[in-house]
Write a protein that holds these residues in place. Structure first.
Motif, PDB file in Angstrom:
ATOM      1  N   HIS A 169       0.842  -1.207   0.000  1.00 43.10           N
ATOM      2  CA  HIS A 169       0.000   0.000   0.000  1.00 43.10           C
ATOM      3  C   HIS A 169       0.872   1.250   0.000  1.00 43.10           C
ATOM      4  CE1 HIS A 169      -3.391   2.632   1.032  1.00 43.10           C
ATOM      5  NE2 HIS A 169      -2.561   3.201   1.889  1.00 43.10           N
ATOM      6  N   HIS A 170       1.929   1.244   0.794  1.00 43.16           N
ATOM      7  CA  HIS A 170       2.844   2.391   0.863  1.00 43.16           C
ATOM      8  C   HIS A 170       3.510   2.632  -0.487  1.00 43.16           C
ATOM      9  CE1 HIS A 170       5.978   5.054   2.396  1.00 43.16           C
ATOM     10  NE2 HIS A 170       6.891   4.239   1.903  1.00 43.16           N
ATOM     11  N   TYR A 171       3.950   1.568  -1.165  1.00 42.35           N
ATOM     12  CA  TYR A 171       4.606   1.714  -2.458  1.00 42.35           C
ATOM     13  C   TYR A 171       3.661   2.280  -3.512  1.00 42.35           C
ATOM     14  CZ  TYR A 171       7.994  -1.509  -0.315  1.00 42.35           C
ATOM     15  OH  TYR A 171       8.893  -2.117   0.520  1.00 42.35           O
ATOM     16  N   SER A 172       2.363   2.092  -3.322  1.00 41.18           N
ATOM     17  CA  SER A 172       1.397   2.615  -4.297  1.00 41.18           C
ATOM     18  C   SER A 172       1.272   4.132  -4.228  1.00 41.18           C
ATOM     19  CB  SER A 172       0.017   1.974  -4.068  1.00 41.18           C
ATOM     20  OG  SER A 172      -0.613   2.500  -2.909  1.00 41.18           O
ATOM     21  N   GLY A 173       1.830   4.731  -3.179  1.00 37.12           N
ATOM     22  CA  GLY A 173       1.799   6.181  -3.036  1.00 37.12           C
ATOM     23  C   GLY A 173       0.592   6.715  -2.303  1.00 37.12           C
ATOM     24  N   ALA A 174      -0.273   5.826  -1.820  1.00 34.81           N
ATOM     25  CA  ALA A 174      -1.481   6.271  -1.116  1.00 34.81           C
ATOM     26  C   ALA A 174      -1.149   6.623   0.326  1.00 34.81           C
ATOM     27  CB  ALA A 174      -2.543   5.181  -1.180  1.00 34.81           C
ATOM     28  N   SER A 175      -2.016   7.417   0.945  1.00 41.19           N
ATOM     29  CA  SER A 175      -1.824   7.799   2.341  1.00 41.19           C
ATOM     30  C   SER A 175      -2.084   6.597   3.239  1.00 41.19           C
ATOM     31  CB  SER A 175      -2.749   8.956   2.715  1.00 41.19           C
ATOM     32  OG  SER A 175      -4.103   8.590   2.531  1.00 41.19           O
ATOM     33  N   PRO A 176      -1.484   6.569   4.446  1.00 44.04           N
ATOM     34  CA  PRO A 176      -1.599   5.395   5.322  1.00 44.04           C
ATOM     35  C   PRO A 176      -3.047   5.066   5.684  1.00 44.04           C
ATOM     36  CG  PRO A 176       0.138   6.869   6.089  1.00 44.04           C
ATOM     37  CD  PRO A 176      -0.598   7.607   5.007  1.00 44.04           C
ATOM     38  N   GLN A 221      11.592  -4.644   3.452  1.00 43.68           N
ATOM     39  CA  GLN A 221      10.414  -3.914   2.993  1.00 43.68           C
ATOM     40  C   GLN A 221      10.232  -2.687   3.881  1.00 43.68           C
ATOM     41  OE1 GLN A 221       9.236  -4.826   0.214  1.00 43.68           O
ATOM     42  NE2 GLN A 221      10.247  -6.820   0.137  1.00 43.68           N
ATOM     43  N   SER A 222       9.307  -1.826   3.533  1.00 40.76           N
ATOM     44  CA  SER A 222       9.178  -0.549   4.231  1.00 40.76           C
ATOM     45  C   SER A 222       8.588  -0.698   5.628  1.00 40.76           C
ATOM     46  CB  SER A 222       8.313   0.416   3.409  1.00 40.76           C
ATOM     47  OG  SER A 222       6.985  -0.093   3.255  1.00 40.76           O
ATOM     48  N   ALA A 224      12.918   1.930   1.596  1.00 41.52           N
ATOM     49  CA  ALA A 224      13.017   0.589   1.019  1.00 41.52           C
ATOM     50  C   ALA A 224      12.068   0.461  -0.167  1.00 41.52           C
ATOM     51  CB  ALA A 224      12.684  -0.463   2.069  1.00 41.52           C
ATOM     52  N   THR A 225      12.447  -0.365  -1.125  1.00 40.74           N
ATOM     53  CA  THR A 225      11.579  -0.714  -2.247  1.00 40.74           C
ATOM     54  C   THR A 225      11.587  -2.228  -2.407  1.00 40.74           C
ATOM     55  OG1 THR A 225      13.379  -0.447  -3.867  1.00 40.74           O
ATOM     56  CG2 THR A 225      11.997   1.473  -3.429  1.00 40.74           C
ATOM     57  N   LEU A 226      10.691  -2.735  -3.246  1.00 36.96           N
ATOM     58  CA  LEU A 226      10.534  -4.176  -3.364  1.00 36.96           C
ATOM     59  C   LEU A 226      11.791  -4.889  -3.839  1.00 36.96           C
ATOM     60  CD1 LEU A 226       6.977  -4.605  -4.909  1.00 36.96           C
ATOM     61  CD2 LEU A 226       7.763  -5.583  -2.766  1.00 36.96           C
ATOM     62  N   ASP A 227      12.541  -4.263  -4.745  1.00 39.45           N
ATOM     63  CA  ASP A 227      13.679  -4.963  -5.338  1.00 39.45           C
ATOM     64  C   ASP A 227      14.903  -4.060  -5.422  1.00 39.45           C
ATOM     65  OD1 ASP A 227      12.724  -3.308  -7.333  1.00 39.45           O
ATOM     66  OD2 ASP A 227      13.258  -4.673  -8.953  1.00 39.45           O
ATOM     67  N   ASP A 228      15.233  -3.395  -4.302  1.00 41.08           N
ATOM     68  CA  ASP A 228      16.414  -2.533  -4.310  1.00 41.08           C
ATOM     69  C   ASP A 228      17.704  -3.314  -4.090  1.00 41.08           C
ATOM     70  OD1 ASP A 228      16.134  -3.128  -1.644  1.00 41.08           O
ATOM     71  OD2 ASP A 228      15.583  -1.097  -1.030  1.00 41.08           O
ATOM     72  N   GLY A 229      17.602  -4.608  -3.796  1.00 38.43           N
ATOM     73  CA  GLY A 229      18.795  -5.429  -3.689  1.00 38.43           C
ATOM     74  C   GLY A 229      19.619  -5.177  -2.443  1.00 38.43           C
TER      75      GLY A 229
END
Length: 557
Positions: free
Chosen positions: A258-265, A458-459, A471-476
């Motif tokens: 949900h956070h990665y989608s850019g929406a508010s918490p 993850q975040s 953090a992002t899903l695939d930042d390695g």
């Protein structure tokens, strides 16, 4: 009064109208609407005597999960019907935030006496809405996400005991309807015991499914990932897209998506609706996994976190408060703060270098068949900050540089080689066996007392804990945090309160260290303690981990 109806407004901005029709509203045949379809929007305008625009609603096709045409059971009625389902972001009542809320528009098409002709017209509209909605592609970090095939076939695993024990009720109240609206074919599987899901996916014929979806806390996804990587065909199996729907008390990965989608918490059922919407959109991203080595147990894989000390204690000890849902962690934190523990041990890690380009990650991107081009990953080295914090009475030191507060030494040993070639899953190229010295390019934190060590990929650590904001899903990379002994209870509580908004790194507390790493090793010296992986208790003792960039795929919308 002038009863003449206003002319429909054909002005939809720069996007041309591709379909136009005038229909009545289901439930009230006296209300007529002009409906226009563009590449980006469905525009509904009620035809009344009111001024043009006052009765116009513009629905973004990015918010549309599905559209269907149908006829009623009454054979005497020649009309066909068109229903479109949207989940737009709307402002919440008594709140400044926004959340996705369901909107359904249903129209009656009865222009012709021939029922088949009306049905064909409704089908034409439904196909057009679905096609244009599906073309609303999403870009994230410069990479175009692939889309699941249509129609989709999903195995939906539900743990009825997770969280407050309401997962099945939440499925019945929200998810079943959403998946039906999106024309997602799914088979519901109710797990009956621990490791049931692990055993099931280890033996399942995965060719039957386009995705495996988990509705539970994070523990059930942990089972599924490890079951897939225990298969003989693990390389193909781990490419099966995975979905997550929050049904437990932690729901960290769901909150991260949900956070990665850019929406508010959001939280609770609003988070469920958001993740259900993203699942219905069916867009797939790469996700890192981390291999975990324990001293005497088989290697396992993690998607979320590795924890020792305060965080692990709270996670496990708060199980007794599971009936209160996500609030269990708040209760557990307060209880553990009252009798704060200190753990002795040694921590070492391989830093993530600036402009790090993971060759293994690039290989994974090629084999995942996401039809995406991997963008190079650039990690800027963290800057040391030297601002004072009244609660900690000193400065925060980021471990990008060594200083008096962060004592490090370099070890001398042979170059790193794979320690896991005989195990299922990908080989670990950065790790030596736990009983061997570390490679010379690792940083070793001098033996000291810790309050907690937390590795995040993850975040979110929980619905309301934004532990790794960048953090992002695939930042390695693994986002490594540790807190040294000496921190006061007040300061530690302040850190966790700040973590609710991801502001804990700005508290500039000397006891908190954060750095980005590719691999790590932890050697506890305290005779007793808890180590958790994705919230699950594992063998207590030496442990090491390595990140595998983009190893699996996750439905993120």
């Amino acid at each position: 009064m002038d009863q003449r109806r206003s002319e429909p407004d054909r002005n939809t901005g720069s996007s041309p109208v591709t379909l136009y029709g005038e229909f009545t509203v289901t439930g009230n045949r006296k209300v007529r609407c002009a409906v226009s379809l563009t590449e980006k929007d469905l525009v509904v305008q009620r035809l009344t005597s009111a001024p043009v625009g006052r009765n116009k609603v513009v629905l973004s096709l990015k918010d549309c999960v599905g559209c269907r045409a149908f006829r009623e059971d009454d054979n005497a009625d020649p009309a066909a019907y068109l229903s479109a389902y949207f989940y737009p972001l709307k402002r919440r009542w008594m709140s400044s935030g926004v959340a996705r809320q369901r909107v359904e528009y249903c129209f009656r098409l009865a222009a012709l006496q021939d029922p088949r002709a009306n049905q064909d017209e409704a089908e034409k509209w439904a196909r057009a809405v679905r096609e244009r909605s599906g073309r609303q592609q999403y870009l994230r970090d410069g990479v175009l996400m692939s889309e699941l095939s249509r129609p989709r076939r999903m195995m939906l695993l539900v743990n009825p005991q997770s969280g407050k024990g309401q997962a099945l009720t939440l499925y019945n109240n929200h998810i079943q309807r959403m998946l039906n609206e999106a024309s997602v074919q799914h088979t519901l599987v109710i797990t009956e015991r621990q490791n049931h899901a692990r055993e099931l996916v280890r033996e399942a014929d995965l060719s039957q499914w386009d995705a495996l979806v988990i509705m539970s806390g994070d523990g059930l996804l942990y089972e599924v990932i490890n079951g897939l990587l225990e298969r003989a065909d693990w390389e193909e199996a781990i490419r099966t897209p995975l979905g997550i729907l929050p049904g437990g008390s932690g729901n960290a990965l769901a909150a991260s998506i949900h956070h990665y989608s850019g929406a508010s918490p959001v939280s609770s059922e609003e988070l469920l609706v958001s993740c259900g919407f993203l699942l219905c959109k069916g867009l797939v991203s790469r996700m890192d996994l981390v291999s975990i080595h324990l001293f005497s147990s088989p290697r396992l894989f993690s998607f979320l976190s590795l924890a020792w000390g305060f965080v692990a204690d709270v996670d496990i000890e708060s199980e007794k408060y599971r009936h209160v849902g996500a609030a269990r962690f708040t209760v557990g934190t307060l209880v553990r703060l009252a009798s704060l523990r200190v753990y002795k041990g040694k921590l070492a890690y391989l830093p993530a270098a600036k402009d790090y380009s993971n060759e293994e990650g690039m290989r994974n991107n090629m084999t995942l068949h996401c039809n995406n081009q991997a963008s190079s990953l650039s990690l800027a080295s963290a800057l040391c900050r030297q601002s004072r914090d009244s609660s900690c009475q000193n400065t925060f030191h980021n471990s990008c540089h060594s200083n008096n507060s962060l004592k490090v030494r370099r070890t001398e040993s042979t170059p790193s080689r794979s320690a896991t070639k005989a195990l299922p899953g990908p080989p670990d190229s950065l790790l030596l066996p736990l009983d061997q010295p570390l490679p010379s390019d690792w940083v070793v934190v001098q033996e000291e007392d810790f309050v907690l060590i937390l590795a995040m990929y993850q975040s979110h650590l929980a619905e309301d804990l934004l532990a790794a904001p960048d953090a992002t899903l695939d930042d390695g990379v693994i986002h490594l945090f540790y807190v040294r002994a000496g921190i006061s209870r007040t300061a530690l509580l302040r850190l966790f309160l700040a973590m609710e908004k991801g502001a804990h790194l700005a508290t500039n507390c000397q006891h908190l260290v954060h750095t980005k790493v590719r691999a790590l090793r932890l050697e506890p010296y305290s005779p007793k303690g808890i180590i958790t992986v994705d919230g699950e208790v594992v063998e207590y003792g030496p442990v090491q981990a390595e990140v595998h960039r983009g190893l699996t795929r996750l439905i993120t919308g």
